[in-house]
Scaffold this motif. Sequence first.
Motif, mmCIF file in Angstrom:
data_model
loop_
_atom_site.group_PDB
_atom_site.id
_atom_site.type_symbol
_atom_site.label_atom_id
_atom_site.label_comp_id
_atom_site.label_asym_id
_atom_site.label_seq_id
_atom_site.Cartn_x
_atom_site.Cartn_y
_atom_site.Cartn_z
ATOM 1 N N UNK A 172 39.332 39.320 22.487
ATOM 2 C CA UNK A 172 40.386 38.478 23.075
ATOM 3 C C UNK A 172 39.817 37.519 24.107
ATOM 4 N N UNK A 173 38.810 37.968 24.860
ATOM 5 C CA UNK A 173 38.177 37.066 25.826
ATOM 6 C C UNK A 173 37.508 35.893 25.100
ATOM 7 N N UNK A 174 36.775 36.165 24.040
ATOM 8 C CA UNK A 174 36.122 35.074 23.304
ATOM 9 C C UNK A 174 37.159 34.141 22.674
ATOM 10 N N UNK A 175 38.262 34.697 22.199
ATOM 11 C CA UNK A 175 39.344 33.855 21.665
ATOM 12 C C UNK A 175 39.942 32.997 22.780
ATOM 13 N N UNK A 176 40.049 33.560 23.983
ATOM 14 C CA UNK A 176 40.555 32.812 25.142
ATOM 15 C C UNK A 176 39.645 31.617 25.443
ATOM 16 N N UNK A 177 38.343 31.863 25.429
ATOM 17 C CA UNK A 177 37.379 30.785 25.700
ATOM 18 C C UNK A 177 37.519 29.692 24.643
ATOM 19 N N UNK A 178 37.670 30.089 23.391
ATOM 20 C CA UNK A 178 37.820 29.098 22.328
ATOM 21 C C UNK A 178 39.133 28.325 22.457
ATOM 22 N N UNK A 179 40.181 29.021 22.848
ATOM 23 C CA UNK A 179 41.499 28.374 22.979
ATOM 24 C C UNK A 179 41.566 27.424 24.182
ATOM 25 N N UNK A 180 40.716 27.663 25.176
ATOM 26 C CA UNK A 180 40.723 26.861 26.401
ATOM 27 C C UNK A 180 39.352 26.232 26.609
ATOM 28 N N UNK A 181 38.986 25.283 25.750
ATOM 29 C CA UNK A 181 37.654 24.696 25.908
ATOM 30 C C UNK A 181 37.494 24.084 27.297
ATOM 31 N N UNK A 182 36.308 24.241 27.797
ATOM 32 C CA UNK A 182 35.990 23.768 29.140
ATOM 33 C C UNK A 182 36.329 22.294 29.267
ATOM 34 N N UNK A 183 37.015 21.983 30.338
ATOM 35 C CA UNK A 183 37.362 20.602 30.624
ATOM 36 C C UNK A 183 36.228 20.008 31.435
ATOM 37 N N UNK A 184 35.458 19.123 30.830
ATOM 38 C CA UNK A 184 34.344 18.495 31.532
ATOM 39 C C UNK A 184 34.892 17.535 32.582
ATOM 40 N N UNK A 185 34.264 17.580 33.728
ATOM 41 C CA UNK A 185 34.692 16.715 34.840
ATOM 42 C C UNK A 185 34.171 15.302 34.666
ATOM 43 N N UNK A 222 30.363 27.730 28.751
ATOM 44 C CA UNK A 222 31.672 27.495 28.140
ATOM 45 C C UNK A 222 32.724 28.451 28.685
ATOM 46 N N UNK A 223 32.294 29.538 29.287
ATOM 47 C CA UNK A 223 33.198 30.531 29.855
ATOM 48 C C UNK A 223 32.436 31.400 30.830
ATOM 49 N N UNK A 224 33.175 32.037 31.716
ATOM 50 C CA UNK A 224 32.587 32.946 32.703
ATOM 51 C C UNK A 224 33.317 34.278 32.624
ATOM 52 N N UNK A 225 32.529 35.346 32.529
ATOM 53 C CA UNK A 225 33.058 36.702 32.558
ATOM 54 C C UNK A 225 32.684 37.312 33.909
ATOM 55 N N UNK A 226 33.691 37.639 34.698
ATOM 56 C CA UNK A 226 33.481 38.290 35.989
ATOM 57 C C UNK A 226 33.622 39.794 35.797
ATOM 58 N N UNK A 227 32.609 40.541 36.210
ATOM 59 C CA UNK A 227 32.628 41.999 36.139
ATOM 60 C C UNK A 227 32.405 42.470 37.571
ATOM 61 N N UNK A 228 33.462 42.997 38.184
ATOM 62 C CA UNK A 228 33.357 43.227 39.619
ATOM 63 C C UNK A 228 33.783 44.615 40.068
ATOM 64 N N UNK A 229 33.071 45.142 41.060
ATOM 65 C CA UNK A 229 33.561 46.335 41.746
ATOM 66 C C UNK A 229 34.638 45.931 42.743
ATOM 67 N N UNK A 230 35.150 46.916 43.427
ATOM 68 C CA UNK A 230 36.152 46.675 44.467
ATOM 69 C C UNK A 230 35.590 47.181 45.793
ATOM 70 N N UNK A 231 35.610 46.325 46.796
ATOM 71 C CA UNK A 231 35.184 46.709 48.137
ATOM 72 C C UNK A 231 36.368 46.571 49.076
ATOM 73 N N UNK A 232 36.799 47.666 49.652
ATOM 74 C CA UNK A 232 37.905 47.658 50.610
ATOM 75 C C UNK A 232 39.139 46.933 50.075
ATOM 76 N N UNK A 233 39.488 47.224 48.820
ATOM 77 C CA UNK A 233 40.673 46.676 48.152
ATOM 78 C C UNK A 233 40.583 45.172 47.893
#
Length: 186
Positions: A173-186, A70-81
């Motif tokens: 706020x992230x979980x509220x965002x996911x709820x506010x923007x339900x996944x649009x099924x293709x 239903x949502x994706x959380x990206x947790x990322x480092x930074x490599x060369x900006x």
Amino acid sequence: MSKPNIGIIVGSNSQSSINMQLAKALTKLVSDQANFEIIDITKLPFYNRDEDDNTPKAFVDFKALIGSKDGILFVTPEHNRSVPALLKNALDGGSRPFKQGAWNGIPAGVIGTSPGGPATSMAQQHLRNILVFLDMPTMQQPEGFIQWKDGLVDANGNIGTASHDYLNTWMQKFLAWVEKHPRQKQ
């Protein structure tokens, strides 16, 4: 919406990844409100456009897993900006073949940590540009440029007291965002 199913993609393949530590600690803040699954991108082959007509099984399975979230959380480092090659490969492979991408319409959040002052701000900005193209509605505020310091994640894998309130609010706020923007099924 019942408890949303959130996929977590960590842009690091380091065994001692501070971003993986952050990701796991973030889920503990709201584990009663969502189901979380860390999606391993370290075993994906290099994306090759020549294989679009015969997509490797690893990407077929990866896309199916992304499609179940239903949502994706990206947790990322930074490599060369910018974003790490590992993460860019997963984004590219999951978006192909053309018009058959797995990412379309899935709400996303972007956060990351680094020992430096600006944390992962440049990588996050590049990632946001990519997510716009992939048609992923991405939470804009609050931003999550988290400086890694002793105590950010304690010995038990929990968010430390100094950052607890901010990161708990961020996750709410992230979980509220996911709820506010339900996944649009293709």
